[in-house]
Design a protein around this motif. Structure first.
Motif, PDB file in Angstrom:
ATOM      1  N   ALA A  91       0.854  -1.190   0.000  1.00  0.00           N
ATOM      2  CA  ALA A  91       0.000   0.000   0.000  1.00  0.00           C
ATOM      3  C   ALA A  91       0.890   1.240   0.000  1.00  0.00           C
ATOM      4  O   ALA A  91       2.114   1.135   0.172  1.00  0.00           O
ATOM      5  CB  ALA A  91      -0.891   0.017   1.245  1.00  0.00           C
ATOM      6  N   VAL A  92       0.263   2.378  -0.166  1.00  0.00           N
ATOM      7  CA  VAL A  92       0.930   3.650   0.088  1.00  0.00           C
ATOM      8  C   VAL A  92       0.648   3.998   1.545  1.00  0.00           C
ATOM      9  O   VAL A  92      -0.511   3.999   1.973  1.00  0.00           O
ATOM     10  CB  VAL A  92       0.434   4.763  -0.840  1.00  0.00           C
ATOM     11  N   TYR A  93       1.693   4.276   2.290  1.00  0.00           N
ATOM     12  CA  TYR A  93       1.574   4.570   3.715  1.00  0.00           C
ATOM     13  C   TYR A  93       1.692   6.071   3.959  1.00  0.00           C
ATOM     14  O   TYR A  93       2.587   6.737   3.424  1.00  0.00           O
ATOM     15  CB  TYR A  93       2.641   3.815   4.499  1.00  0.00           C
ATOM     16  N   TRP A 105      -4.436  16.797  11.663  1.00  0.00           N
ATOM     17  CA  TRP A 105      -3.594  17.940  12.005  1.00  0.00           C
ATOM     18  C   TRP A 105      -2.906  18.545  10.804  1.00  0.00           C
ATOM     19  O   TRP A 105      -2.849  19.766  10.684  1.00  0.00           O
ATOM     20  CB  TRP A 105      -2.570  17.448  13.016  1.00  0.00           C
ATOM     21  N   ALA A 106      -2.386  17.711   9.912  1.00  0.00           N
ATOM     22  CA  ALA A 106      -1.533  18.184   8.827  1.00  0.00           C
ATOM     23  C   ALA A 106      -2.178  17.954   7.471  1.00  0.00           C
ATOM     24  O   ALA A 106      -3.128  17.170   7.339  1.00  0.00           O
ATOM     25  CB  ALA A 106      -0.185  17.457   8.880  1.00  0.00           C
ATOM     26  N   ALA A 107      -1.654  18.625   6.487  1.00  0.00           N
ATOM     27  CA  ALA A 107      -2.025  18.313   5.115  1.00  0.00           C
ATOM     28  C   ALA A 107      -1.453  16.935   4.791  1.00  0.00           C
ATOM     29  O   ALA A 107      -0.339  16.610   5.210  1.00  0.00           O
ATOM     30  CB  ALA A 107      -1.443  19.365   4.171  1.00  0.00           C
ATOM     31  N   TRP A 108      -2.216  16.135   4.070  1.00  0.00           N
ATOM     32  CA  TRP A 108      -1.724  14.803   3.724  1.00  0.00           C
ATOM     33  C   TRP A 108      -0.507  14.922   2.814  1.00  0.00           C
ATOM     34  O   TRP A 108      -0.496  15.701   1.866  1.00  0.00           O
ATOM     35  CB  TRP A 108      -2.807  13.982   3.046  1.00  0.00           C
ATOM     36  N   GLY A 109       0.512  14.108   3.126  1.00  0.00           N
ATOM     37  CA  GLY A 109       1.702  14.098   2.298  1.00  0.00           C
ATOM     38  C   GLY A 109       1.528  13.192   1.089  1.00  0.00           C
ATOM     39  O   GLY A 109       0.436  12.700   0.821  1.00  0.00           O
ATOM     40  N   GLN A 110       2.637  12.962   0.404  1.00  0.00           N
ATOM     41  CA  GLN A 110       2.623  12.107  -0.779  1.00  0.00           C
ATOM     42  C   GLN A 110       2.587  10.633  -0.422  1.00  0.00           C
ATOM     43  O   GLN A 110       2.232   9.799  -1.248  1.00  0.00           O
ATOM     44  CB  GLN A 110       3.850  12.382  -1.634  1.00  0.00           C
ATOM     45  N   GLY A 111       2.929  10.329   0.811  1.00  0.00           N
ATOM     46  CA  GLY A 111       2.978   8.936   1.213  1.00  0.00           C
ATOM     47  C   GLY A 111       4.250   8.259   0.737  1.00  0.00           C
ATOM     48  O   GLY A 111       5.046   8.828  -0.023  1.00  0.00           O
ATOM     49  N   THR A 112       4.421   7.029   1.180  1.00  0.00           N
ATOM     50  CA  THR A 112       5.568   6.232   0.745  1.00  0.00           C
ATOM     51  C   THR A 112       5.069   4.843   0.373  1.00  0.00           C
ATOM     52  O   THR A 112       4.312   4.226   1.125  1.00  0.00           O
ATOM     53  CB  THR A 112       6.665   6.196   1.826  1.00  0.00           C
ATOM     54  N   GLN A 113       5.470   4.379  -0.800  1.00  0.00           N
ATOM     55  CA  GLN A 113       4.975   3.110  -1.332  1.00  0.00           C
ATOM     56  C   GLN A 113       5.713   1.938  -0.700  1.00  0.00           C
ATOM     57  O   GLN A 113       6.949   1.899  -0.697  1.00  0.00           O
ATOM     58  CB  GLN A 113       5.160   3.061  -2.846  1.00  0.00           C
ATOM     59  N   VAL A 114       4.946   1.000  -0.203  1.00  0.00           N
ATOM     60  CA  VAL A 114       5.488  -0.260   0.304  1.00  0.00           C
ATOM     61  C   VAL A 114       4.944  -1.373  -0.569  1.00  0.00           C
ATOM     62  O   VAL A 114       3.732  -1.515  -0.697  1.00  0.00           O
ATOM     63  CB  VAL A 114       5.102  -0.489   1.781  1.00  0.00           C
ATOM     64  N   THR A 115       5.827  -2.148  -1.145  1.00  0.00           N
ATOM     65  CA  THR A 115       5.439  -3.268  -1.989  1.00  0.00           C
ATOM     66  C   THR A 115       6.081  -4.535  -1.450  1.00  0.00           C
ATOM     67  O   THR A 115       7.303  -4.606  -1.324  1.00  0.00           O
ATOM     68  CB  THR A 115       5.859  -3.049  -3.442  1.00  0.00           C
ATOM     69  N   VAL A 116       5.247  -5.489  -1.103  1.00  0.00           N
ATOM     70  CA  VAL A 116       5.727  -6.765  -0.577  1.00  0.00           C
ATOM     71  C   VAL A 116       5.463  -7.826  -1.637  1.00  0.00           C
ATOM     72  O   VAL A 116       4.311  -8.178  -1.897  1.00  0.00           O
ATOM     73  CB  VAL A 116       5.038  -7.128   0.746  1.00  0.00           C
TER      74      VAL A 116
END
Length: 118
Positions: A91-93, A105-116
């Motif tokens: 998923a994107v975390y 609280w914050a604006a959502w960031g770009q996230g970080t992709q985790v691929t298993v």
């Protein structure tokens, strides 16, 4: 508005580990708590883990015993240590804080992709 930047994602084999980081532009000690969320294509963003200002942690059942949330208030950074990763963890975390009024609280960031995947 407060900004967050997630990092640390990548491609990992099943059973592997990753450590995600979330750096905030504001003081994470000022909010009710900090959490991690994840999203897959076509689905809503879902809760993964939360650490309250007092240090109490909460996890979604599917990651209990495998993921650990932690924080470094001095660095305004939150971490998610992920072990025994499964393909369904792909998923994107994202991370964000919760204010006392319950809003994010914050604006959502770009996230970080985790691929298993093998």
């Amino acid at each position: 508005q407060v900004q967050v930047v997630e990092s640390g994602g990548g491609l990992v084999q099943p059973g592997g580990s990753l450590r995600l980081s979330c750096a905030a532009s504001g003081s994470i000690g000022s909010v009710l708590g900090m959490g991690w969320y994840r999203q897959t294509p076509g689905k809503q963003r879902e809760f993964v883990a939360f650490m309250s200002k007092g240090g109490t942690t909460t996890y979604v059942d599917s990651v209990k015993g495998r993921f650990t949330i932690s924080r470094d208030n001095a660095r305004d950074t939150v971490y998610l240590q992920m072990t025994s990763l499964k393909p369904e963890d792909t998923a994107v975390y994202y991370c964000n804080g919760r204010r006392l009024d319950g809003d994010f609280w914050a604006a959502w960031g770009q996230g970080t992709q985790v691929t298993v995947s093998s």
